[in-house]
Design a protein around this motif. Structure first.
Motif, PDB file in Angstrom:
ATOM      1  N   LEU A 138      21.010  35.396  83.803  1.00 45.04           N
ATOM      2  CA  LEU A 138      21.332  36.671  83.162  1.00 45.04           C
ATOM      3  C   LEU A 138      21.666  36.515  81.680  1.00 45.04           C
ATOM      4  O   LEU A 138      21.246  37.344  80.862  1.00 45.04           O
ATOM      5  N   ASP A 139      22.407  35.464  81.324  1.00 47.70           N
ATOM      6  CA  ASP A 139      22.764  35.278  79.920  1.00 47.70           C
ATOM      7  C   ASP A 139      21.582  34.869  79.058  1.00 47.70           C
ATOM      8  O   ASP A 139      21.686  34.834  77.822  1.00 47.70           O
ATOM      9  N   GLY A 162      20.488  42.779  85.940  1.00 46.15           N
ATOM     10  CA  GLY A 162      20.343  42.457  84.520  1.00 46.15           C
ATOM     11  C   GLY A 162      21.549  42.948  83.752  1.00 46.15           C
ATOM     12  O   GLY A 162      22.230  43.891  84.165  1.00 46.15           O
ATOM     13  N   HIS A 163      21.816  42.302  82.618  1.00 47.93           N
ATOM     14  CA  HIS A 163      22.942  42.710  81.782  1.00 47.93           C
ATOM     15  C   HIS A 163      22.691  44.089  81.182  1.00 47.93           C
ATOM     16  O   HIS A 163      21.557  44.416  80.786  1.00 47.93           O
ATOM     17  N   ARG A 172      20.140  47.878  79.663  1.00 47.26           N
ATOM     18  CA  ARG A 172      21.093  48.794  79.015  1.00 47.26           C
ATOM     19  C   ARG A 172      20.735  50.260  79.229  1.00 47.26           C
ATOM     20  O   ARG A 172      21.615  51.107  79.396  1.00 47.26           O
ATOM     21  N   TYR A 173      19.445  50.573  79.204  1.00 46.66           N
ATOM     22  CA  TYR A 173      19.051  51.976  79.244  1.00 46.66           C
ATOM     23  C   TYR A 173      18.368  52.381  80.546  1.00 46.66           C
ATOM     24  O   TYR A 173      17.655  53.384  80.582  1.00 46.66           O
ATOM     25  N   ILE A 174      18.584  51.642  81.624  1.00 45.87           N
ATOM     26  CA  ILE A 174      17.913  52.039  82.870  1.00 45.87           C
ATOM     27  C   ILE A 174      18.447  53.373  83.392  1.00 45.87           C
ATOM     28  O   ILE A 174      17.804  54.006  84.235  1.00 45.87           O
ATOM     29  N   THR A 235      19.753  46.835  89.287  1.00 42.12           N
ATOM     30  CA  THR A 235      21.197  47.039  89.243  1.00 42.12           C
ATOM     31  C   THR A 235      21.767  46.502  87.942  1.00 42.12           C
ATOM     32  O   THR A 235      21.283  45.502  87.406  1.00 42.12           O
ATOM     33  N   THR A 236      22.819  47.169  87.450  1.00 39.19           N
ATOM     34  CA  THR A 236      23.517  46.704  86.261  1.00 39.19           C
ATOM     35  C   THR A 236      24.932  47.253  86.274  1.00 39.19           C
ATOM     36  O   THR A 236      25.287  48.062  87.135  1.00 39.19           O
ATOM     37  N   CYS A 237      25.751  46.822  85.325  1.00 38.49           N
ATOM     38  CA  CYS A 237      27.150  47.254  85.281  1.00 38.49           C
ATOM     39  C   CYS A 237      27.284  48.628  84.632  1.00 38.49           C
ATOM     40  O   CYS A 237      26.482  49.013  83.788  1.00 38.49           O
TER      41      CYS A 237
END
Length: 259
Positions: A138-139, A162-163, A172-174, A235-237
């Motif tokens: 991921l990083d 993903g981050h 970021r924009y999903i 999936t993401t945070c």
């Protein structure tokens, strides 16, 4: 008229207080500069480095495959559906074990980059690697494949993480994806096109149901599916710059094109 007399002890105490205040001020400025540098490193440098490395890995995979891919048009206009994005296998697919023709047969090695994820609406094109380890997947700005979920084109759920912020922030924009948008997964054998079907805006980080073979939230059962199919999960945070909850986007396999 009496002239006030200031003793040497008072002068020393005042001087000491000034030195302490000055030292505290310098310390606060130093801490502020260090924190600013850390923020710049996390927000700017890690993104720059991860995006560079991810793009290089994409080129390396394309070189191995011998035919660079290019993102198609955004939205539901990409291609004609064979299978209609209803979760059923597309018509060109023939069953081979648990997966369709062209799917990844062998399980990739841990941290191995073996596919390319493209999301035309977001202008996203990143490697997919086995596992969701932070340091080795991921990083690096990659999308990580959840161990135990299916591979591209196979019946079940091909689940990725993903981050959302820092380290390339590929997901970021999903949250901007809408039903009908396309998500493509390219492997050495085939190109799989999935169609975004639904989104779960927020769920617990422990909600394992969202990456199940038939993805369905255990925390919010109204979100998900009830029948077997050919799914993809991103999936993401969420919210941004936190890791408290998870944002989930689901899609269904629409077509498969062998290389």
């Amino acid at each position: 008229m009496r002239v006030p007399v200031v003793g040497h002890g008072t002068l020393r105490r005042r001087a000491l207080r000034r030195r302490v205040l000055w030292s505290c001020g310098e310390l606060l400025v130093t801490v502020g500069v260090v924190l600013l540098l850390l923020v710049v490193h996390q927000v700017w440098w890690t993104n720059r480095q991860a995006r560079h490395d991810a793009a290089r890995e994409v080129r390396a995979l394309e070189g191995e495959w011998g035919a660079p891919g290019a993102p198609g048009p955004a939205g539901p206009s990409e291609g004609t559906a064979a299978g209609g994005g209803d979760g059923k296998p597309p018509s060109p697919a023939r069953e081979r074990g648990s997966g369709a023709t062209g799917s990844v047969a062998a399980v990739p090695r841990r941290s191995q980059a073996y596919a390319v994820l493209s999301v035309p609406r977001l202008g996203l094109r990143v490697p997919v690697a086995e596992g969701v380890g932070k340091r080795d997947v991921l990083d690096k700005g990659y999308a990580g494949h959840y161990k135990g979920t299916q591979q591209p084109g196979q019946a079940g759920n091909f689940a990725l993480a993903g981050h959302r912020n820092t380290h390339g922030e590929p997901f970021r924009y999903i949250n901007r994806l809408r039903p009908g948008d396309t998500v493509r997964v390219e492997t050495a054998a085939a190109v799989f096109t999935y169609v975004v079907d639904r989104t779960l805006p927020r769920t617990s980080a422990r909600d394992g149901g969202v990456i199940g073979p038939v993805p369905r939230s255990t925390d919010r059962p109204a979100y998900g599916y009830t029948e077997p199919g050919y799914y993809i999960t991103l999936t993401t945070c969420t919210p941004e710059y936190t890791s408290t909850y998870r944002l989930v986007v689901w899609g269904k396999l629409r077509s498969m094109k062998p290389r």
